[in-house]
Design a protein around this motif. Structure first.
Motif, short mmCIF file in Angstrom:
data_model
loop_
_atom_site.label_atom_id
_atom_site.label_comp_id
_atom_site.label_asym_id
_atom_site.label_seq_id
_atom_site.Cartn_x
_atom_site.Cartn_y
_atom_site.Cartn_z
N THR A 266 1.33 5.29 -7.66
CA THR A 266 0.37 5.94 -6.76
C THR A 266 -0.69 4.95 -6.28
O THR A 266 -1.05 4.93 -5.09
N ALA A 267 -1.18 4.10 -7.19
CA ALA A 267 -2.18 3.10 -6.81
C ALA A 267 -1.61 2.13 -5.78
O ALA A 267 -2.30 1.74 -4.82
N HIS A 268 -0.33 1.74 -5.95
CA HIS A 268 0.29 0.83 -4.99
C HIS A 268 0.39 1.48 -3.61
O HIS A 268 0.10 0.85 -2.58
N GLU A 269 0.79 2.75 -3.59
CA GLU A 269 0.90 3.43 -2.30
C GLU A 269 -0.46 3.56 -1.62
O GLU A 269 -0.59 3.33 -0.41
N VAL A 270 -1.49 3.89 -2.39
CA VAL A 270 -2.84 4.01 -1.82
C VAL A 270 -3.29 2.67 -1.24
O VAL A 270 -3.81 2.60 -0.13
N LYS A 271 -3.08 1.60 -2.01
CA LYS A 271 -3.49 0.26 -1.57
C LYS A 271 -2.77 -0.15 -0.29
O LYS A 271 -3.39 -0.66 0.66
N GLN A 272 -1.44 0.08 -0.26
CA GLN A 272 -0.67 -0.31 0.91
C GLN A 272 -0.98 0.58 2.11
O GLN A 272 -0.97 0.13 3.26
N THR A 273 -1.28 1.82 1.84
CA THR A 273 -1.67 2.72 2.94
C THR A 273 -2.97 2.25 3.57
O THR A 273 -3.11 2.22 4.80
#
Length: 744
Positions: A150-157
């Motif tokens: 989830t943290a990776h998706e938030v960062k990439q978003t």
């Protein structure tokens, strides 16, 4: 053990059995042992049951650990793998797509959870204690994996959103620049950019202060982009736009564009004035520059002059290129004719040649017809030969066509071959095995063993390794030889190399009391390519001043000055360049900022009508280049005659007359007081002249004297006042003022 009753087979008198006569009865006879055995058997069954349960639990625990390991493996393969893992996906590729349930963090985690459940089934962790252990492992591991994904998706978003919004910002600026002449469209682009900043602030969760700062920066960048476009156009709208939006520019941009706008206005005026003068005086540069000299504002005058010079230079380049092409074509046609036995004529001279080239072509054709070849013009030959020997690289790249009409066929081909040889030359590269290098090192005191290797340091080499010093000597020697060859335009013979290396090594080898000479050389050669060449020049100049060989202490002092960065760059005097008394500046030297092309005294006539005894010196100037007074005084004469062309006389307080001749025009007027360095005129080629230059003459008591000679024997004043040379290390120009070298 159970005792079986012993039955005694007897009868009585009546023949009836008498029964047991004797029996051994104890508790075992009544089943006590069997009961105990049964009890023990029950205990064994209970123990076995407990053991089996324990083994089952151990298997379940092992399976739970295997499940945990499997989850770790999935983390490495499905999340962390650098090529295919979810964490390798960046930007939009890592984001969730509402139309694709397998996308984003939830998609990859659903896939991982399905794999884990399937593995749990395979391991039999579906009931009891095993199931509880499996669920505990899953809860702990999956929570961690979900958080990471989830943290990776938030960062990439956020990164993708920020990049997308940045593109929108850049697009808004580009639209503003494109539509800079439409105020409505430009304001729309500015508004879109601000809206983009606000969206970006929401995405990245900026606070109000950060958002306000970013909006101010965007507006400043927007207006700066529009200003840059106006400045590139050279449009006066830059000034108007700056005044309208300067409050929205950040302070640094305000300061930057204030000066840029003013320069733009100046350049606009200069460009317009220069183009107007160029149109009015297309063939009369002197007339155009005379108009420039009337401009009162110094900045504007200089800007107009620079623009005008650029226009005339462009015109000359075009004309010279056209002339070269015409001459090339003419000589190709003449060569073809002569090969076929035909005789060239004036009909072969192409239309469009200027007067000088037409005259040379006509003269050359007449000689070809009458003599079969062209008589080489000695002055042209000497000019080329001198250039070939003093600046081979420039000679190699010049167009010889301009000299074809004044060179014999053999001489022309010889110069062509020289050019080819220079271009094809590969400078000599000496190695540590070359005899010249070894001989040089031997002169320094080095010795070699039977295997050809260097022995220990000579006693005067202190503080450095033998190999390092030898390598430094070799590198500097190669630089010295390379420069000699490039200057001469040919490879040196082995004898010339040996001679140069001997001179090089002899100057390199000396002893100083402090025993630090080698350290200085190593330091200097590591700092500067060609360091030794400069040291040699210093030694030679100092020996001329002294009139005898230098002592080791004197050499050490010169090398120390050469090495010292402070003495080279910060000291206003050129202390590292000894002045000279017995050697005067020669042709090719720079004097007062210009190359000497002819010295005082007897010479070969450069042109018919010129004086055989040159009563002054000639300095290289471009046509219409400004020249200044070399000495202060009063203008006593501004005139013209057939020999000098336009000339001006300035009389110093001591009665010396300073004459400047062959000028195109003068700004100084008769009776005017001028100071050394004041702009007094523009160089040209009037009178008897071979090309644009400045003739400078010094007249004392009615007789001309050599302007380059000094009136004092002081070493520091051995160069004439105003002599300009270049610092050989920094390239900075230095001028002789008051007997001292000063930076210009």
């Amino acid at each position: 053990m159970v005792t079986v009753p012993n039955y005694e087979q007897r009868v009585n008198y009546s023949h009836e059995p008498t029964g047991y006569l004797r029996a051994n009865a104890n508790p075992d006879a009544f089943g006590a042992s069997i009961a105990k055995a049964t009890e023990k058997l029950g205990d064994t069954s209970a123990w076995f049951t407990q053991t089996m349960i324990g083994l089952h639990n151990q298997v379940q625990e092992m399976n739970a650990r295997e499940l945990a390991n499997y989850i770790d493996l999935l983390e490495r393969t499905d999340l962390q793998d650098p090529e295919n893992g979810y964490y390798s996906k960046l930007g939009k590729a890592a984001m969730s797509d509402p139309n694709d349930p397998n996308s984003g963090a939830m998609g990859v985690m659903n896939s991982i959870e399905q794999k884990i459940n399937q593995k749990q089934q395979e391991l039999g962790l579906t009931w009891g204690r095993g199931q509880r252990a499996a669920e505990s492992v899953k809860l702990k591991k999956l929570n961690m994996l979900y958080n990471g994904a989830t943290a990776h998706e938030v960062k990439q978003t956020q990164a993708w959103g920020a990049a997308t919004l940045q593109e929108a910002q850049d697009l808004a600026i580009n639209k503003g620049i494109t539509h800079r002449d439409n105020e409505e469209d430009m304001n729309t682009a500015l508004g879109n950019g601000v809206a983009t900043i606000i969206s970006k602030a929401q995405l990245l969760r900026w606070d109000q202060d950060t958002t306000r700062i970013q909006i101010a920066k965007f507006k400043s960048d927007f207006h700066a982009g529009v200003l840059n476009a106006y400045l590139q156009d050279g449009s006066l709208k830059a000034s108007e736009y700056y005044e309208a939006h300067k409050q929205e520019l950040l302070p640094a941009a305000q300061n930057k564009y204030l000066g840029a706008v003013k320069n733009n206005e100046l350049n606009y005026v200069a460009r317009s004035s220069a183009e107007r003068l160029y149109g009015l005086y297309p063939e009369d540069e002197a007339g155009a520059y005379a108009e420039v000299d009337k401009i009162e504002n110094e900045q504007e005058r200089q800007a107009v002059e620079n623009r005008l010079t650029a226009l005339y230079n462009r015109q000359r380049r075009i004309e010279n290129h056209e002339q070269d092409n015409l001459m090339d074509q003419m000589w190709e046609n003449i060569a073809d004719k002569m090969k076929n036995g035909q005789v060239p004529s004036e009909d072969d001279i192409p239309y469009g040649l200027n007067g000088k080239n037409w005259y040379q072509a006509q003269n050359a054709i007449n000689q070809l017809v009458n003599k079969g070849d062209i008589d080489t013009d000695n002055s042209a030959y000497l000019e080329l030969y001198e250039l070939r020997n003093t600046d081979a690289q420039r000679f190699a790249n010049m167009n010889l066509t301009q000299y074809r009409s004044v060179l014999s066929n053999a001489d022309y081909k010889a110069f062509q071959k020289m050019q080819i040889d220079i271009k094809n030359m590969t400078p000599t590269q000496l190695t540590d095995q070359d005899k010249a290098i070894k001989d040089g090192l031997k002169l320094l005191g080095y010795t070699y063993n039977k295997q050809g290797q260097l022995n220990a340091d000579p006693s005067w080499f202190i503080g450095e390794k033998t190999e390092a010093k030898a390598k430094a000597f070799q590198n500097s020697a190669n630089a010295y030889i390379r420069e000699l060859e490039l200057k001469k335009g040919k490879n040196l013979t082995q004898g010339e190399i040996n001679s140069a290396m001997k001179e090089f090594a002899q100057s390199y080898a000396y002893k100083d009391k402090a025993g630090k000479s080698s350290d200085l050389y190593i330091e200097g050669m590591n700092k500067q390519v060609g360091f030794m060449r400069n040291v040699l020049n210093d030694f030679q100049a100092a020996e001329k001043v002294k009139g005898s060989a230098l002592t080791d202490e004197e050499k050490y002092k010169i090398v120390a000055e050469r090495v010292s960065k402070t003495a080279q760059e910060d000291n206003k005097e050129l202390s590292s360049i000894p002045t000279r008394t017995s050697s005067m500046p020669q042709v090719g030297d720079v004097w007062n900022g210009h190359r000497i092309t002819s010295t005082y005294g007897r010479r070969e006539k450069p042109k018919k009508g010129a004086s055989e005894y040159h009563q002054g010196i000639d300095l290289s100037y471009n046509n219409n280049e400004k020249f200044t007074a070399f000495a202060s005084g009063k203008v006593v004469n501004v005139a013209f005659n057939a020999g000098y062309g336009n000339y001006i006389d300035i009389k110093s307080a001591d009665g010396t007359i300073h004459r400047y001749a062959h000028a195109n025009s003068f700004i100084a007027k008769k009776g005017q007081e001028v100071k050394a360095g004041d702009y007094i005129g523009r160089a040209g080629s009037t009178g008897v002249s071979t090309g644009p230059h400045l003739h400078y003459e010094k007249i004392v008591n009615g007789k001309s004297v050599d302007p380059l000679k000094s009136n004092t024997s002081s070493n520091r004043k051995a160069y004439a006042e105003g002599t300009v040379i270049r610092n050989p290390k920094t390239g900075a120009r230095m001028i002789m003022r008051g007997g001292k070298w000063q930076a210009i």
